[in-house]
Write an enzyme that holds these catalytic residues in place. Structure first.
Site, PDB file in Angstrom:
ATOM      1  N   CYS A 115       6.572   4.327  16.620  1.00 20.93           N
ATOM      2  CA  CYS A 115       7.594   3.555  16.948  1.00 20.93           C
ATOM      3  C   CYS A 115       8.770   3.229  16.175  1.00 20.93           C
ATOM      4  CB  CYS A 115       6.725   2.234  17.311  1.00 20.93           C
ATOM      5  SG  CYS A 115       5.989   1.684  15.899  1.00 20.93           S
ATOM      6  N   ALA A 120       0.761  -1.130  -0.036  1.00 22.57           N
ATOM      7  CA  ALA A 120       0.071   0.074   0.030  1.00 22.57           C
ATOM      8  C   ALA A 120       0.794   1.516  -0.104  1.00 22.57           C
ATOM      9  CB  ALA A 120      -0.819   0.042   1.153  1.00 22.57           C
ATOM     10  N   THR A 121       1.970   1.159   0.577  1.00 25.76           N
ATOM     11  CA  THR A 121       2.822   2.308   0.622  1.00 25.76           C
ATOM     12  C   THR A 121       3.216   2.693  -0.944  1.00 25.76           C
ATOM     13  OG1 THR A 121       3.926   1.710   2.571  1.00 25.76           O
ATOM     14  CG2 THR A 121       5.066   3.300   1.383  1.00 25.76           C
ATOM     15  N   GLN A 130      -7.004  -0.707   5.272  1.00 24.87           N
ATOM     16  CA  GLN A 130      -7.524  -1.217   6.485  1.00 24.87           C
ATOM     17  C   GLN A 130      -8.949  -1.488   6.297  1.00 24.87           C
ATOM     18  OE1 GLN A 130      -6.223  -1.784   9.662  1.00 24.87           O
ATOM     19  NE2 GLN A 130      -4.086  -0.794   9.210  1.00 24.87           N
ATOM     20  N   ASN A 155      -5.938   3.598  10.567  1.00 20.72           N
ATOM     21  CA  ASN A 155      -5.314   2.468  10.909  1.00 20.72           C
ATOM     22  C   ASN A 155      -5.325   2.635  12.622  1.00 20.72           C
ATOM     23  OD1 ASN A 155      -3.695   4.493   9.651  1.00 20.72           O
ATOM     24  ND2 ASN A 155      -2.122   3.714  11.086  1.00 20.72           N
ATOM     25  N   SER A 200      -3.363  -3.626   0.331  1.00 22.40           N
ATOM     26  CA  SER A 200      -2.026  -4.196   0.794  1.00 22.40           C
ATOM     27  C   SER A 200      -2.307  -5.509   1.164  1.00 22.40           C
ATOM     28  CB  SER A 200      -1.398  -3.536   2.149  1.00 22.40           C
ATOM     29  OG  SER A 200      -0.603  -4.351   2.651  1.00 22.40           O
ATOM     30  N   HIS A 249      -0.576  -7.711   3.204  1.00 22.33           N
ATOM     31  CA  HIS A 249      -0.322  -8.298   4.396  1.00 22.33           C
ATOM     32  C   HIS A 249      -1.421  -7.761   5.732  1.00 22.33           C
ATOM     33  CE1 HIS A 249       1.735  -4.901   6.694  1.00 22.33           C
ATOM     34  NE2 HIS A 249       1.954  -4.506   5.582  1.00 22.33           N
ATOM     35  N   THR A 257       9.768  -7.051 -13.386  1.00 19.47           N
ATOM     36  CA  THR A 257       9.065  -8.522 -13.575  1.00 19.47           C
ATOM     37  C   THR A 257       7.874  -8.810 -12.265  1.00 19.47           C
ATOM     38  OG1 THR A 257      10.952  -9.214 -14.498  1.00 19.47           O
ATOM     39  CG2 THR A 257       9.805 -10.975 -13.537  1.00 19.47           C
TER      40      THR A 257
HETATM   41  C1  PLP Z   1      -0.033  -0.916   6.563  1.00 21.50           C
HETATM   42  C2  PLP Z   1      -0.933   0.346   5.793  1.00 21.50           C
HETATM   43  C3  PLP Z   1      -0.315   1.161   4.781  1.00 21.50           C
HETATM   44  C4  PLP Z   1       1.192   0.512   4.263  1.00 21.50           C
HETATM   45  O1  PLP Z   1       1.174  -0.667   3.650  1.00 21.50           O
HETATM   46  P1  PLP Z   1       2.256  -1.496   3.149  1.00 21.50           P
HETATM   47  O2  PLP Z   1       1.527  -2.889   2.473  1.00 21.50           O
HETATM   48  O3  PLP Z   1       2.834  -2.254   4.434  1.00 21.50           O
HETATM   49  O4  PLP Z   1       3.216  -0.800   2.376  1.00 21.50           O
HETATM   50  C5  PLP Z   1      -0.766   1.994   4.217  1.00 21.50           C
HETATM   51  N1  PLP Z   1      -1.662   2.901   4.682  1.00 21.50           N
HETATM   52  C6  PLP Z   1      -2.813   2.267   5.470  1.00 21.50           C
HETATM   53  C7  PLP Z   1      -3.545   2.770   6.057  1.00 21.50           C
HETATM   54  C8  PLP Z   1      -2.046   0.986   6.210  1.00 21.50           C
HETATM   55  O5  PLP Z   1      -2.751   0.718   7.115  1.00 21.50           O
END
Ligand code: PLP
Length: 395
Positions: free
Chosen positions: A326, A75-76, A181, A153, A201, A203, A241
């Site tokens: 953190c 997501a970043t 989120q 988040n 994202s 994860h 890729t």
């Molecule tokens: C975790 C998160 C991100 C970052 O996602 P990554 O996949 O770790 O880069 C961005 N925005 C929100 C709201 C998130 O909770």
């Protein structure tokens, strides 16, 4: 010693074993290890099929067509591609975002300021919500993009994205939402929400780290420029890729999220209510975020009359988040809670509990007991329940 009970799902979730299976199927010697772009070979075609199946699975969770999904590293990167890509394509102008956005959005918008763009940072109300009227007032003739997250988040607050996107569509302004989120937590539909760009994202949805996607509405494609240049993959928006195993994992994660969303919501909401009803009787505890407009998985509480660091120490049996920065040496109070009007002392003695697929009633009962014991002990030490005077603390 028993492992800390994991209540930090909003930070990162464990990989679902069913997701790991799909990923392993790509990685093992007889697996799908071709290059999805090299379709002249059988191995390449097999990899392409895996990638396209996953694309359809991700699209299905958000009501999109598969062709509008662009793979990223998370997501970043999706936030960077959406915000930098849209602003830079327009060469100059104005962008609107909010003060409680994730750092991936805040720092990207700060970069735009360095590049000469104007940015308006909307202040939320005390519940963490932005009003559509507030957004309307912030728009300018040269506004190129509005970026407002769907679910926060730290607090779990749900913004009224449809109302805000509607205002932007009337004026031909691109609307981006960070849905990291909300995916898997709320029913999502890019058309009902009316967004042009949506960050996802893997994860946060029980998939692997380092995988993500950006939804790009077809009509918005030409209004975005890439961050990276290379082989022209992903509609020319994201060269390189593709990581077949990561993408396969993200696809399975999103397919599972779609199947289990309704049942999981019910179960997690019940567990969160159980946690809150165990903690609330302590008194002088404050819920952060809107009382109703919140996802089921997050409970953010400020504890008055306890010192933040001591509180955290007393909760060592729990993996939770303070919401403070953190990633820096100095723990600072959460900028999100500060934007909601919490003072530094209360913001520092706040805990975010986030629940998920693997949280059990036992975990919740253990957490409740930890919190009650910790807070009661600390309050008994503090004189007459007064908050410790932070001004006396030497930094
Ligand atoms: C975790 C998160 C991100 C970052 O996602 P990554 O996949 O770790 O880069 C961005 N925005 C929100 C709201 C998130 O909770």
């Amino acid at each position: 010693m028993r492992r800390p009970v994991y209540l930090d799902y909003a930070a990162t979730t464990p990989i679902d074993p069913r997701v790991a299976q799909t990923m392993l199927a790509c990685l093992m010697p007889d697996g799908t290890h071709g290059n999805p772009a090299s379709t002249a070979h059988e191995t390449g075609r097999a990899a392409r099929d895996v990638v396209e199946k996953a694309r359809a699975e991700v699209a299905a969770l958000i009501g999109a067509v598969a062709g509008d999904i662009v793979w990223t590293s998370g997501a970043t990167e999706s936030d960077n591609l959406a915000i930098l890509g849209a602003a830079r394509q327009a060469r100059s102008g104005h962008v609107v975002t909010g003060r409680t956005e994730h750092k991936a959005v805040l720092d990207t918008c700060r970069q735009l300021e360095r590049e000469g763009f104007a940015v308006t940072w909307l202040m939320p109300d005390r519940h963490g919500l932005h009003g559509p009227e507030q957004l309307r007032d912030a728009l300018r003739a040269d506004t190129r993009l509005v970026s407002i997250m769907h679910v926060n988040n730290e607090t779990g607050v749900i913004q009224d994205i449809a109302a805000m996107a509607d205002i932007c569509r009337e004026r031909g302004i691109l609307f981006h939402t960070d849905a990291a989120q909300s995916a898997g937590k709320l029913p999502l539909d890019v058309d009902a929400l009316g967004v042009d760009l949506m960050s996802l994202s893997a994860h946060k949805v029980y998939g692997p780290k380092g995988a993500g996607a950006l939804y790009v509405r077809r009509a918005a494609r030409r209004r975005l420029e890439p961050l990276m240049f290379g082989g022209g993959q992903e509609l020319g928006l994201r060269a390189g890729t593709l990581a077949t195993h990561q993408i396969a994992g993200m696809g399975t994660a999103f397919a599972l999220a779609r199947e289990e969303l309704a049942a999981e919501h019910e179960r997690v909401l019940e567990l969160r209510e159980r946690l809150w009803s165990g903690i609330e009787p302590l008194g002088a505890v404050y819920l952060n975020g809107h009382p109703e407009r919140r996802v089921a998985s997050i409970l953010n509480i400020s504890f008055a009359a306890v010192e933040g660091e001591s509180l955290l120490l007393s909760l060592r049996g729990l993996a939770v988040s303070t919401g403070s920065a953190c990633n820096t040496e100095v723990a600072e109070p959460s900028y999100v809670l500060r934007a909601l009007g919490r003072d530094d002392v209360l913001a520092e003695s706040s805990i975010r509990f986030s629940l998920g697929r693997f949280t059990t009633a036992d975990d919740i009962d253990f957490a409740t007991a930890c919190v009650r014991a910790g807070v009661e002990k600390l309050r008994a030490l503090a004189p007459e329940g007064r908050a410790p005077d932070k001004s006396l603390k030497i930094r």
